[in-house]
Design a protein around this motif. Structure first.
Motif, PDB file in Angstrom:
ATOM      1  N   ALA A 122       0.836  -1.209   0.000  1.00 39.18           N
ATOM      2  CA  ALA A 122       0.000   0.000   0.000  1.00 39.18           C
ATOM      3  C   ALA A 122       0.871   1.259   0.000  1.00 39.18           C
ATOM      4  O   ALA A 122       0.538   2.260  -0.664  1.00 39.18           O
ATOM      5  CB  ALA A 122      -0.920  -0.007   1.222  1.00 39.18           C
ATOM      6  N   MET A 123       1.988   1.221   0.721  1.00 37.51           N
ATOM      7  CA  MET A 123       2.891   2.372   0.755  1.00 37.51           C
ATOM      8  C   MET A 123       3.552   2.584  -0.605  1.00 37.51           C
ATOM      9  O   MET A 123       3.790   3.729  -1.015  1.00 37.51           O
ATOM     10  CB  MET A 123       3.950   2.165   1.846  1.00 37.51           C
ATOM     11  N   ALA A 124       3.848   1.501  -1.320  1.00 30.89           N
ATOM     12  CA  ALA A 124       4.403   1.625  -2.673  1.00 30.89           C
ATOM     13  C   ALA A 124       3.373   2.254  -3.613  1.00 30.89           C
ATOM     14  O   ALA A 124       3.717   3.106  -4.451  1.00 30.89           O
ATOM     15  CB  ALA A 124       4.829   0.256  -3.191  1.00 30.89           C
ATOM     16  N   PHE A 125       2.110   1.871  -3.457  1.00 33.52           N
ATOM     17  CA  PHE A 125       1.028   2.467  -4.257  1.00 33.52           C
ATOM     18  C   PHE A 125       0.902   3.947  -3.941  1.00 33.52           C
ATOM     19  O   PHE A 125       0.708   4.780  -4.839  1.00 33.52           O
ATOM     20  CB  PHE A 125      -0.284   1.740  -3.974  1.00 33.52           C
ATOM     21  N   ASP A 126       1.006   4.302  -2.660  1.00 33.33           N
ATOM     22  CA  ASP A 126       0.947   5.701  -2.241  1.00 33.33           C
ATOM     23  C   ASP A 126       2.049   6.515  -2.905  1.00 33.33           C
ATOM     24  O   ASP A 126       1.817   7.617  -3.423  1.00 33.33           O
ATOM     25  CB  ASP A 126       1.075   5.783  -0.711  1.00 33.33           C
ATOM     26  N   ASP A 215       3.175  -9.347  -3.774  1.00 36.95           N
ATOM     27  CA  ASP A 215       3.551  -8.032  -3.249  1.00 36.95           C
ATOM     28  C   ASP A 215       4.826  -7.514  -3.907  1.00 36.95           C
ATOM     29  O   ASP A 215       4.919  -6.332  -4.253  1.00 36.95           O
ATOM     30  CB  ASP A 215       3.735  -8.094  -1.730  1.00 36.95           C
ATOM     31  N   PHE A 216       5.801  -8.415  -4.101  1.00 33.52           N
ATOM     32  CA  PHE A 216       7.071  -7.986  -4.705  1.00 33.52           C
ATOM     33  C   PHE A 216       6.862  -7.525  -6.142  1.00 33.52           C
ATOM     34  O   PHE A 216       7.446  -6.516  -6.565  1.00 33.52           O
ATOM     35  CB  PHE A 216       8.088  -9.128  -4.662  1.00 33.52           C
ATOM     36  N   VAL A 217       6.058  -8.247  -6.902  1.00 30.17           N
ATOM     37  CA  VAL A 217       5.819  -7.873  -8.305  1.00 30.17           C
ATOM     38  C   VAL A 217       5.178  -6.494  -8.391  1.00 30.17           C
ATOM     39  O   VAL A 217       5.609  -5.633  -9.181  1.00 30.17           O
ATOM     40  CB  VAL A 217       4.937  -8.929  -9.006  1.00 30.17           C
ATOM     41  N   PHE A 218       4.151  -6.239  -7.577  1.00 31.63           N
ATOM     42  CA  PHE A 218       3.468  -4.944  -7.619  1.00 31.63           C
ATOM     43  C   PHE A 218       4.358  -3.820  -7.078  1.00 31.63           C
ATOM     44  O   PHE A 218       4.322  -2.692  -7.594  1.00 31.63           O
ATOM     45  CB  PHE A 218       2.159  -5.011  -6.839  1.00 31.63           C
ATOM     46  N   ILE A 219       5.144  -4.115  -6.034  1.00 33.21           N
ATOM     47  CA  ILE A 219       6.065  -3.100  -5.508  1.00 33.21           C
ATOM     48  C   ILE A 219       7.127  -2.767  -6.555  1.00 33.21           C
ATOM     49  O   ILE A 219       7.444  -1.592  -6.790  1.00 33.21           O
ATOM     50  CB  ILE A 219       6.722  -3.595  -4.202  1.00 33.21           C
TER      51      ILE A 219
END
Length: 328
Positions: A122-126, A215-219
């Motif tokens: 979520a923080m990476a999306f932010d 999570d790693f792929v999206f980050i």
């Protein structure tokens, strides 16, 4: 051939389990407790300090700091569910734990580990929205959306962890009840069962890999897009400011994932590794992230630095006024 009856299984669940601490290093448990106590104290002080500052300072009621609060909270829950018992083992040789308490501790450790990873996503999306769509940042990351993300984070950790507990609950434990760990780690407990644990192992592997890979792929995707956007910024100062925020988050990701990866691999694939080394590695991800995360953000984030200074100067002035009143 061993015959397992329902009475044997019930007896195994009502009998207490025993946490071994760090096998082979029992004579130095008291000395090991010193750095553990120090790290635990620092993590409590720094996390509560940053959380209190974010709560009391209106200028920090932004998505970035709300997600940071979630991260620090998950860190605190993980460490508080294990470290006090670890210190009781080291100081007072209090190793006994009931099966029910063991399951509760396991739930908090592993479910909040999943939640922690979800918050990092979520923080990476932010950061992606802040860098790539700055004009739409406020309209995209609204309070209702942040609340929904928080609910999804909790649901994801809870739903994925419940089958772990049910699978363990059905296992018969008719061998030794001594867990070669400082806390109730899933595989360390499952290995004590006198039954086939391939389903437990497979499901644990599925959860760990699916959570970590997704999570790693999206980050990684988020930061690829962020790097592209940063390189297009005309101002060097702007690139430095944005890059500094992103580097901080990357450091937090590494602090969370590297110890967790070592812990995961040591329990499944390091059969010839010394048990004490396995135990120490598996404890790193419960001690390091809670201690380092608030420090990393405190050092690199000017807003938190300024408010930490205000916080301590305010309380110092209150103490001086109190002393003057007492003198009068």
């Amino acid at each position: 051939m061993m015959v397992i009856t329902s009475n044997t299984m019930n007896l195994s669940l009502t009998s207490p389990f025993f946490l071994a601490g760090v096998p082979g290093l029992e004579d130095v448990h008291g000395w090991i407790a010193l750095p553990v106590s120090f790290m635990y104290f620092v993590s409590l002080l720094s996390n509560f300090c940053v959380l209190l500052i974010i709560k009391t300072e209106p200028s920090l009621h932004q998505p970035m700091y709300l997600f940071l609060s979630m991260l620090l909270f998950t860190d605190l829950v993980q460490s508080n569910s294990t470290v006090p018992k670890v210190l009781f083992i080291f100081w007072f040789n209090n190793r006994e734990i009931s099966f029910e308490c063991c399951l509760v501790q396991m739930f908090f450790v592993h479910s909040f580990s999943i939640m922690n990873s979800s918050v990092l996503l979520a923080m990476a999306f932010d950061r992606y929205v802040a860098v790539c769509h700055p004009l739409r940042y406020v309209t995209i990351l609204t309070t209702p959306l942040i609340m929904k993300i928080g609910i999804l984070v909790v649901m994801r950790g809870t739903v994925l962890m419940i089958p772990h507990l049910l699978l363990l609950r059905w296992l018969p434990f008719c061998r030794s009840h001594s867990i070669e760990q400082t806390y109730c780690e899933h595989m360390a407990v499952a290995k004590l069962a006198c039954a086939d644990i391939r389903i437990n192992d497979a499901y644990g592997l599925f959860v760990a890999l699916s959570v970590a890979l997704i999570d790693f792929v999206f980050i990684a995707t988020s930061y690829t897009l962020i790097v592209r956007a940063v390189l297009r910024l005309p101002s060097r100062e702007a690139r430095y400011k944005v890059g500094n925020t992103c580097v901080t988050h990357i450091c937090v990701i590494l602090v969370a994932y590297i110890p967790a990866l070592f812990s995961f691999l040591s329990h499944r694939y390091a059969e010839h590794m010394v048990v004490s080394t396995q135990v120490i590695l598996s404890n790193l991800y419960l001690l390091f992230p809670p201690m380092l995360n608030p420090i990393i953000y405190g050092i690199s984030t000017k807003e938190i630095q300024k408010n930490v200074g205000k916080f301590f100067s305010y309380h110092k002035s209150l103490n001086l006024k109190h002393k003057k009143l007492n003198f009068l």
